[in-house]
Design an enzyme around this catalytic site. Structure first.
Site, short mmCIF file in Angstrom:
data_model
loop_
_atom_site.label_atom_id
_atom_site.label_comp_id
_atom_site.label_asym_id
_atom_site.label_seq_id
_atom_site.Cartn_x
_atom_site.Cartn_y
_atom_site.Cartn_z
CD GLU A 62 0.17 -1.31 3.17
OE1 GLU A 62 0.38 -2.27 2.40
OE2 GLU A 62 0.29 -1.40 4.41
CG HIS A 89 -5.90 -5.63 1.39
ND1 HIS A 89 -6.37 -6.26 2.53
CD2 HIS A 89 -4.62 -5.28 1.66
CE1 HIS A 89 -5.40 -6.29 3.44
NE2 HIS A 89 -4.33 -5.71 2.93
CD GLU A 90 -2.32 -3.96 -0.80
OE1 GLU A 90 -1.93 -3.19 0.10
OE2 GLU A 90 -2.28 -5.21 -0.70
CG HIS A 142 -3.38 -1.03 3.75
ND1 HIS A 142 -3.34 -1.24 5.11
CD2 HIS A 142 -3.10 -2.24 3.19
CE1 HIS A 142 -3.05 -2.51 5.35
NE2 HIS A 142 -2.90 -3.15 4.20
CD GLU A 181 -2.04 -5.65 6.46
OE1 GLU A 181 -3.05 -5.78 5.73
OE2 GLU A 181 -1.00 -5.05 6.09
CG ASP A 196 8.82 -10.75 6.94
OD1 ASP A 196 7.80 -10.14 6.54
OD2 ASP A 196 9.40 -11.63 6.29
CE1 TYR A 226 -1.66 -9.91 6.85
CE2 TYR A 226 -3.00 -8.75 5.23
CZ TYR A 226 -1.76 -9.06 5.76
OH TYR A 226 -0.63 -8.54 5.20
N1 BES Z 1 0.97 -4.44 3.78
C1 BES Z 1 0.73 -5.72 3.23
C2 BES Z 1 1.97 -6.40 2.71
C3 BES Z 1 3.03 -6.66 3.74
C4 BES Z 1 2.71 -7.14 5.01
C5 BES Z 1 4.35 -6.43 3.43
C6 BES Z 1 3.71 -7.35 5.94
C7 BES Z 1 5.35 -6.65 4.38
C8 BES Z 1 5.02 -7.12 5.64
C9 BES Z 1 -0.31 -5.65 2.11
O1 BES Z 1 -1.32 -4.72 2.32
C10 BES Z 1 -0.99 -6.99 2.06
O2 BES Z 1 -1.62 -7.32 3.02
N2 BES Z 1 -0.85 -7.71 0.96
C11 BES Z 1 -1.44 -9.02 0.78
C12 BES Z 1 -2.66 -8.97 -0.09
C13 BES Z 1 -3.92 -8.70 0.62
C14 BES Z 1 -5.08 -8.74 -0.39
C15 BES Z 1 -4.23 -9.62 1.76
C16 BES Z 1 -0.43 -9.90 0.05
O3 BES Z 1 0.65 -9.40 -0.26
O4 BES Z 1 -0.72 -11.05 -0.22
ZN ZN Z 2 -2.64 -5.22 3.90
#
Ligand code: BES
Ligand code: ZN
Length: 516
Positions: free
Chosen positions: A177, A201-202, A205, A224, A283, A291
């Site tokens: 995002e 989703h993005e 954010h 999330e 991470d 989520y």
């Molecule tokens: N912000 C996240 C991606 C992220 C989370 C990067 C933790 C680094 C550490 C992003 O908004 C996200 O949640 N992406 C998901 C997709 C979403 C539709 C659930 C993904 O990357 O799968």
């Molecule tokens: Zn996210």
């Protein structure tokens, strides 16, 4: 002013630094690693704690900054940031950027490549490599509508433009995002607009996360969980309740699996909403729990007070704390004062936030639309041929549900019948492919392995890689295949994916630790 002359009166400090080619936030791609295979590509990934690898900065989500940047790139390429962006290539490869709204460091982002731009609506558009940009614009045609719907729900969009850039396939996430410019995986371009909930989703954010930001990564669920809730509301408004419910059911299935895996691995604490990541790379603790358990918590709260009150609550939360960070404790206090106490609602907040698993008052998504899918699966298992199943009008979600529920121990004939009838190995939908390949590994369906190899070698999205490689690691034959493919594919994966996969495949210092 010379070096070393910082005094109590100093208002400004200049830091001169250069980063290295190995900074983990940066992925440098050769032309062969891009869609068009002509020019190199660069993109950054800051979240969670990688911004510090390319910028010397106080890299905590609880600290905000504005920025300006001047970026010089080869003149064939275009540079974009999480800031004001160009829509055309500059003559000499020089670009300037401004981000005037204060953001946390993990949202500083840069992408450079041979990019084209197509507008979708007044405030929205798509960037992608030249050969992809038309397809991307078709796929994301609903973006402007999503933006309007989001504003309708929770107040004005505060970042002026909302654009998306489609990155090369090694991007390790589905989406990121970055303000004004979401970074997205090309694996959501399915050709049927079925995976656009990721854009919702993005976009969401832009409120939950970018406007009100988790103060620490222990509070990640505030980013999330709220975003999944908001995403689902956008999808409901744009695509209808049926689609929103399907997404809820599939999300719950993923949560159940994550909860089972985490408790099985002895990581029960990671099933809490409020995390304790001390001493760890954040991470490693960022899972589906934030989520989907976060979503379930908000959904339960919504059901207690009703939508109108819950929506008003969220809207004023975003307004009141805009451009600030939020801790779990501060949110719980706000929740109590603004929503629970005035409505005389009693909920076991502690069970949700600091307790394991899914509390008993979690709602079960009330959806019967997958019953037809379950019925067809049962018919097939009772001996009806695949060609006779009533699948003609199934959408991607129904297929995903079907594939996830295939039982273990299917025969090669059964797997072949499914593949020949439904052309699963050839699916253009990455979610369907990933769900199918997982079953192929589970049932050792040899004919799908060349396709699996191609998928693992060409896609760098961690969400697909981890389950497939883990499934392979369950058998000796699979381990050999996993390590052979990984050796080949590893140089193309992003550092974030490599870190997780090295651990899974017991790889150290760029080599396998076991001979195979
Ligand atoms: N912000 C996240 C991606 C992220 C989370 C990067 C933790 C680094 C550490 C992003 O908004 C996200 O949640 N992406 C998901 C997709 C979403 C539709 C659930 C993904 O990357 O799968
Ligand atoms: Zn996210």
């Amino acid at each position: 002013m010379g070096y070393g002359s910082v005094s109590p009166a100093s208002k400004r400090i200049s830091v001169t630094y250069s980063t290295t080619a190995h900074a983990k936030a940066l992925q440098w791609l050769t032309p062969q690693q891009t869609a068009d295979r002509t020019f190199p590509f660069l993109f950054t990934q800051g979240q969670a704690i990688l911004t510090r690898t390319w910028i010397p900065i106080q890299d905590s989500p609880g600290i905000r900054l504005t920025y300006t940047a001047r970026v010089k790139v080869p003149k064939e390429l275009m540079a974009l940031m999480s800031a004001t962006n160009p829509q055309e290539r500059s003559i000499d490869g020089s670009y300037t950027f401004r981000m005037d709204q204060p953001i946390p460091a993990y949202l500083i982002a840069l992408a450079v490549g041979d990019l084209g731009f197509i507008p979708i609506g007044q405030r929205t558009g798509v960037y992608a490599e030249q050969s992809m940009v038309k397809k991307a614009a078709w796929e994301f045609a609903d973006m402007e509508r999503m933006l309007l719907v989001a504003e309708e729900l929770y107040g004005p969009y505060r970042w002026e433009r909302y654009d998306v850039i489609v990155l090369p396939p090694s991007f390790p996430f589905g989406g990121m995002e970055n303000p004004r410019l979401t970074f997205a995986t090309p694996t959501i371009i399915a050709g049927d607009r079925s995976l656009t909930s990721l854009i919702a989703h993005e976009l969401a954010h832009s409120w939950s996360g970018n406007l009100v930001t988790n103060a620490t990564w222990n509070d990640f669920w505030l980013n999330e969980g709220f975003t999944v809730y908001f995403e689902n509301r956008i999808c409901e408004a744009v695509y209808g309740e049926d689609r929103a419910l399907m997404l809820q059911v599939l999300g719950r299935q993923e949560l159940e699996r994550t909860l089972a895996d985490l408790s099985h691995e002895g990581h029960v604490h990671d099933t809490h909403l409020r995390l304790d990541l001390s001493g760890r790379d954040p991470d490693d603790g960022m899972t589906d729990v934030a989520y989907e358990k976060g979503f379930a918590f908000l959904k339960m709260l919504e059901s207690k007070v009703g939508r109108p009150k819950f929506d008003a609550f969220l809207r004023s939360y975003f307004d009141e704390y805009a451009f600030q960070s939020m801790t779990t404790d501060a949110f719980l206090e706000h929740l109590d004062v603004e929503l629970l106490a005035p409505n005389k609602v009693v909920v076991d907040v502690a069970a949700w936030v600091d307790g394991p698993g899914l509390p008993i008052d979690a709602l079960i998504p009330n959806y019967t639309g997958f019953n037809d899918v379950d019925d067809e699966l049962a018919r097939w298992l009772s001996g009806i041929s695949a060609g006779e199943l009533r699948t003609a009008d199934w959408n991607a979600f129904q297929w995903i549900h079907f594939l996830r529920h295939l039982p273990r121990g299917l025969t090669q004939d059964q797997m072949t019948e499914l593949d020949n009838t439904f052309l699963l190995t050839q699916s253009g939908n990455a979610e369907i492919l990933a769900a199918w390949f997982e079953q192929c590994i589970r049932n050792d369906h040899d004919p799908a392995y060349p396709g699996l190899d191609r998928f693992l070698t060409s896609v760098g999205r961690r969400k697909f890689l981890l389950p497939l490689y883990s499934e392979l690691m369950n058998t000796e034959k699979g381990k050999l295949m996993a390590r052979t493919i990984y050796q080949q594919a590893r140089p193309n994966y992003h550092a974030v994916a490599v870190r997780s996969l090295d651990e899974l495949l017991v790889w150290k210092d760029n080599k396998p630790t076991v001979s195979f």
